[in-house]
Design an enzyme around this catalytic site. Structure first.
Site, mmCIF file in Angstrom:
data_model
loop_
_atom_site.group_PDB
_atom_site.id
_atom_site.type_symbol
_atom_site.label_atom_id
_atom_site.label_comp_id
_atom_site.label_asym_id
_atom_site.label_seq_id
_atom_site.Cartn_x
_atom_site.Cartn_y
_atom_site.Cartn_z
ATOM 1 C CD GLN A 87 -2.629 -1.270 2.585
ATOM 2 O OE1 GLN A 87 -2.410 -0.491 3.514
ATOM 3 N NE2 GLN A 87 -3.517 -2.250 2.698
ATOM 4 C CG HIS A 152 -2.737 -0.747 8.047
ATOM 5 N ND1 HIS A 152 -3.329 -1.282 9.167
ATOM 6 C CD2 HIS A 152 -3.340 -1.365 6.997
ATOM 7 C CE1 HIS A 152 -4.242 -2.171 8.806
ATOM 8 N NE2 HIS A 152 -4.258 -2.236 7.472
ATOM 9 C CD GLU A 245 -13.659 4.284 14.198
ATOM 10 O OE1 GLU A 245 -14.075 3.187 14.584
ATOM 11 O OE2 GLU A 245 -13.051 5.098 14.930
ATOM 12 C CE1 TYR A 255 -12.692 10.735 18.397
ATOM 13 C CE2 TYR A 255 -10.444 11.366 18.951
ATOM 14 C CZ TYR A 255 -11.778 11.685 18.809
ATOM 15 O OH TYR A 255 -12.214 12.959 19.095
#
Length: 378
Positions: A87, A152, A245, A255
């Site tokens: 990624q 990520h 989310e 969070y």
């Protein structure tokens, strides 16, 4: 000719579609999709230059291109070397709030470390007068430590109304690090444009905490945008299997990831660290998808061209291969609509253009730049 009319004319000329498009249905009327450009290798982000000069587009392998006058340029010079694995690669692009004076372009990208692992870096360079290169490119931020083997990284770049730069980061698939305040994985970072840390950041002066951190407990943030009506930053992040989310991050708040999540592992087993969907001391999501669309890119719509879209938030979906439109009532999300499902393509980025259209990037080996609007009513 008045300046606003001249700018609209310039945008019309410079952003003329290469291929006339198809139409798709929506709750607000037929959608018209024009293909502006093709042949982009996994494009990731775009930013509009002022005065109708076109737009800058990043490609994940490490190229920055200019689209103007209906043409896609060759790669611009002066870019950093990127970690183009998995990624990783060249990611977001943003212009300085004072671009007209300083011509600074900000890039986020995956950067290799000495041990073969990587992390997200952010740098800036000055766009040359001939629009062919970035000059004097300098790194202003590095995610530390470098822990990613290729996934990520996040990341999105947003300037707020006070000129602070927010950097939305991923946790490099090292779940517990999102809770570690001495690491920059899974964090939202707030800096001055030159990389200095504002003294009013929530963890400045706290022992064992990185002063760059604004909020923490995030997984893999691939969307961020400033709400044009409130000036507050919204971000979104990928959950694992379930639990994508949206958040409206507040300073110093946690969070939740990986302690609180609506998702499970890709193996269908629970997240080892998870204690439930809600955990004391952590903030619940502002909005959550129990089944992950794999969200990427985010744009509020406040232009006058299509009044029916006013107070909508648009988000790309990679796995669900569509564009998501969320209707807002203040900060409340009151309705969700899926658009372009028949197009059946991964949408990596979405931006509102200066002409009031939406511009989309498709995540493919031969990716496209698309322009989206509501078709004229007959």
């Amino acid at each position: 000719m008045p300046r606003l009319c001249l700018l609209a004319l310039l945008c019309t000329v410079l952003l003329t579609p290469a291929v006339q498009a198809a139409q798709y249905s929506s709750e607000k009327g037929p959608l018209q999709v024009d293909q502006m450009a093709g042949g982009l290798e996994h494009p990731w982000a775009l930013a509009f230059l002022p005065d109708g000069q076109g737009m800058l587009i990043t490609e994940r392998p490490g190229r920055l291109r200019l689209f103007a006058d209906g043409q896609l340029s060759g790669p611009l010079g002066g870019l950093p070397k990127v970690f183009a694995r998995g990624q990783g690669g060249l990611l977001d692009v943003a212009l300085s709030p004072q671009f007209a004076a300083d011509r600074l372009v900000y890039l986020s990208y995956a950067e290799a470390g000495d041990d073969g692992q990587a992390g997200t870096a952010v740098g800036r360079g000055r766009l040359s007068a001939d629009l062919r290169r970035l000059e004097d490119f300098r790194v202003i931020f590095r995610q530390q430590p470098k822990l990613s083997t290729g996934i990520h990284f996040g990341s999105r770049l947003v300037f707020d109304r006070d000129g602070h730069l927010f950097i939305a980061l991923g946790e490099n698939n090292q779940r517990p690090t999102a809770q570690d305040l001495d690491k920059l994985q899974g964090k939202l970072v707030r800096l001055y444009p030159d990389g200095r840390v504002p003294e009013d950041n929530p963890f400045v002066g706290r022992q064992g905490a990185r002063p760059e951190i604004w909020s923490y407990g995030h997984r893999n943030q691939q969307g961020a945008a400033l709400n044009p009506w409130t000036g507050r930053l919204w971000t979104h992040e990928h959950g694992p299997r379930g639990g994508d989310e949206i958040n409206i991050p507040e300073p110093g708040r946690n969070y939740g990831w990986p302690l609180a999540t609506h998702g499970i592992n890709y193996s269908f087993l629970p997240i080892p660290e998870a204690r439930g969907k809600t955990v004391a001391g952590t903030e619940p999501p502002h909005y959550v998808w129990e089944k992950s669309p794999a969200i990427s890119g985010m744009a509020f719509y406040d232009a006058g061209r299509f009044p029916a879209w006013q107070h909508s938030l648009f988000i790309g979906a990679l796995v669900d291969r569509c564009l998501i439109r969320l209707e807002l009532d203040g900060d409340r999300i009151v309705h969700e609509e899926r658009l372009l499902e028949d197009l059946d393509t991964r949408i990596r980025d979405v931006r509102q253009g200066p002409d009031g259209y939406l511009y989309l990037l498709t995540d493919e080996t031969s990716g496209k730049l698309l322009r989206l609007g509501l078709a004229p009513r007959e």
